[in-house]
Design an enzyme around this catalytic site. Structure first.
Site, short mmCIF file in Angstrom:
data_model
loop_
_atom_site.label_atom_id
_atom_site.label_comp_id
_atom_site.label_asym_id
_atom_site.label_seq_id
_atom_site.Cartn_x
_atom_site.Cartn_y
_atom_site.Cartn_z
N HIS A 1 1.19 -1.19 -0.11
CA HIS A 1 0.11 -0.14 -0.12
C HIS A 1 0.86 1.45 -0.09
CE1 HIS A 1 -2.69 3.28 1.29
NE2 HIS A 1 -4.03 2.46 1.26
N CYS B 1 -3.44 3.35 -4.37
CA CYS B 1 -4.79 3.76 -3.66
C CYS B 1 -4.93 5.66 -4.50
CB CYS B 1 -3.83 4.52 -2.38
SG CYS B 1 -5.45 4.68 -0.81
N TYR C 1 -14.69 4.65 8.43
CA TYR C 1 -15.72 3.10 7.82
C TYR C 1 -16.78 2.79 8.01
CZ TYR C 1 -10.66 1.88 6.08
OH TYR C 1 -9.80 1.78 5.40
N ASP D 1 -12.59 3.20 -0.22
CA ASP D 1 -12.24 3.21 0.77
C ASP D 1 -13.20 4.23 1.17
OD1 ASP D 1 -10.15 3.20 1.89
OD2 ASP D 1 -8.79 4.32 0.82
N HIS D 2 -12.03 5.18 2.31
CA HIS D 2 -13.31 5.68 3.91
C HIS D 2 -14.27 6.54 2.94
CE1 HIS D 2 -8.08 6.16 5.22
NE2 HIS D 2 -8.84 5.12 4.59
N HIS E 1 -8.08 0.54 -3.82
CA HIS E 1 -8.29 1.58 -3.09
C HIS E 1 -8.81 2.66 -3.60
CE1 HIS E 1 -6.38 0.13 0.89
NE2 HIS E 1 -6.91 -1.44 0.31
C1 DNO Z 1 -6.95 3.07 5.43
C2 DNO Z 1 -5.58 2.28 4.98
C3 DNO Z 1 -4.41 1.42 5.53
C4 DNO Z 1 -3.73 0.31 5.11
C5 DNO Z 1 -2.75 0.17 4.96
C6 DNO Z 1 -2.09 -1.31 4.56
O1 DNO Z 1 -7.34 3.26 5.96
O2 DNO Z 1 -6.25 2.09 3.69
O3 DNO Z 1 -4.67 1.73 6.91
O4 DNO Z 1 -5.36 -1.24 5.59
O5 DNO Z 1 -2.02 1.26 4.91
O6 DNO Z 1 -0.93 -1.79 4.96
#
Ligand code: DNO
Length: 358
Positions: A206, A244, A330, A316-317, A271
């Site tokens: 990531h 991401c 989340y 993602d978020h 993501h």
């Molecule tokens: C945040 C996530 C990160 C991700 C880690 C992967 O919400 O995208 O915490 O899980 O960095 O190891």
């Protein structure tokens, strides 16, 4: 692409599996054993329990996020081989229950970092916010020392009872450069990628979030040049990227769509979320819609579509909307809306005859 949804586990997530199943187009959960400290070998009974919960709910368990990397590995300490051995055993076990992708990161000490987990937006919702100047002026060592006994003091990714450990850890990174971190990552990849290959697993690193150094700690998975270096270090189809858009997009110098175009064949997981960046380096997380932030989410999805992407994706978020009480970033609602936007773009691209899904 295969749409997934991150789930933190029974009793640890506000969203039940049956709700996830009801989000259109969603095939599976992205999961982990969040109660285990980094470096431990994951016990088979616990792995099996999550597999069963997913399958019983009609969801796949093919993506794990994250198997965290012990700091001894990132620091290159002499005990790293012990933790690498545990890591390899975990890869093997996860493969045995059908896991295909393992997401991890190589960020020293902190994972993602924000200054405000509930910054109010104009529409009344709240979202994760990063204030650049605040982080630049933050004396993290001092804060940690001052709050060492305060069990209500929170830092992302750090349980209050581990604050003492945090202080020691910050000290141990003094003098560790980006080159050292690259070299320690190389050592780690050389040791785990053969195990991943033998088990048909893709290891997907990531990007760093934010994609620049914070508190003087080195960060390396920050831009196209460094991603390219990381992928070339161990040139294997099992050495992959978790693309991401929000992490990379926090730096306006990165072009998320073009990063997808360049590395598409090595992206195992994506993501997708939007961020609104400011000239002073601040950023706030926005709805997934392109017009709501600074990242061209349409272009990101188009780039995945052009490449015939068959891998995993998750929204993602999200913002916290409709008074939802949830883990920061989340919740169910805004991420479910994100999925509908991403699938809407994807489906409409499929309808353009010359762009039909490969
Ligand atoms: C945040 C996530 C990160 C991700 C880690 C992967 O919400 O995208 O915490 O899980 O960095 O190891």
């Amino acid at each position: 692409m295969k749409m997934m949804f991150r789930w933190f586990g029974e009793g640890n997530d506000t969203v039940p599996l049956r709700y996830i199943k009801q989000i259109p187009g969603t095939e599976g959960i992205v999961w982990a054993l969040h109660d285990l400290p980094a470096g431990e070998e994951w016990p088979m009974e616990k792995i099996e329990a999550v597999r069963k919960q997913a399958v019983d709910s009609g969801l796949s368990n093919e993506v794990v996020e994250s198997v965290n990397v012990h700091e001894a590995i990132k620091l290159g300490h002499s005990d790293r081989d012990y933790y690498i051995e545990n890591y390899n055993k975990t890869i093997e076990k996860l493969a045995s229950v059908g896991v295909k992708v393992i997401c991890y990161n190589f960020m020293p000490v902190f994972d993602w970092f924000r200054t405000d987990l509930k910054k109010r937006l104009k529409d009344g919702s709240t979202a994760l916010f990063y204030e650049h100047e605040k982080v630049t002026n933050m004396n993290v060592r001092q804060i940690v020392k001052q709050n060492a006994d305060d069990l209500d003091f929170h830092m992302p990714g750090w349980e209050p009872e581990r604050l003492g450990e945090l202080s020691t850890l910050l000290d141990s990174y003094q003098g560790i450069t980006e080159e050292d971190l690259f070299s320690n990552l190389h050592y780690f990849l050389n040791a785990i990628i053969p195990m991943a290959e033998a088990n048909g697993v893709k290891m997907a690193i990531h990007p760093d979030d934010p994609p620049w150094s914070i508190f003087g700690l080195p960060r390396i998975i920050t831009n196209r040049e460094n991603i390219s270096r990381m992928l070339k270090m161990v040139d294997s189809a099992s050495n992959c990227l978790t693309f991401c858009s929000g992490s990379l997009g926090a730096n306006p110098k990165n072009h998320p769509g073009n990063i997808v175009r360049e590395f598409a064949d090595r992206i195992a997981f994506a993501h997708i979320r939007n961020v609104k960046t400011e000239d002073n380096g601040d950023f706030i997380e926005a709805s997934h819609r392109t017009q709501d932030g600074s990242v061209d989410i349409y272009d990101v999805v188009k780039a995945l579509h052009e490449s015939g992407y068959k891998g995993y994706v998750r929204p993602d978020h999200g913002r916290h909307i409709w008074d939802e009480v949830c883990r920061p970033g989340y919740g169910l609602y805004d991420r479910a809306l994100g999925i509908m936007y991403l699938l809407g773009v994807w489906d409409s691209l499929n309808r353009i005859p010359s762009l039909k899904e490969k």
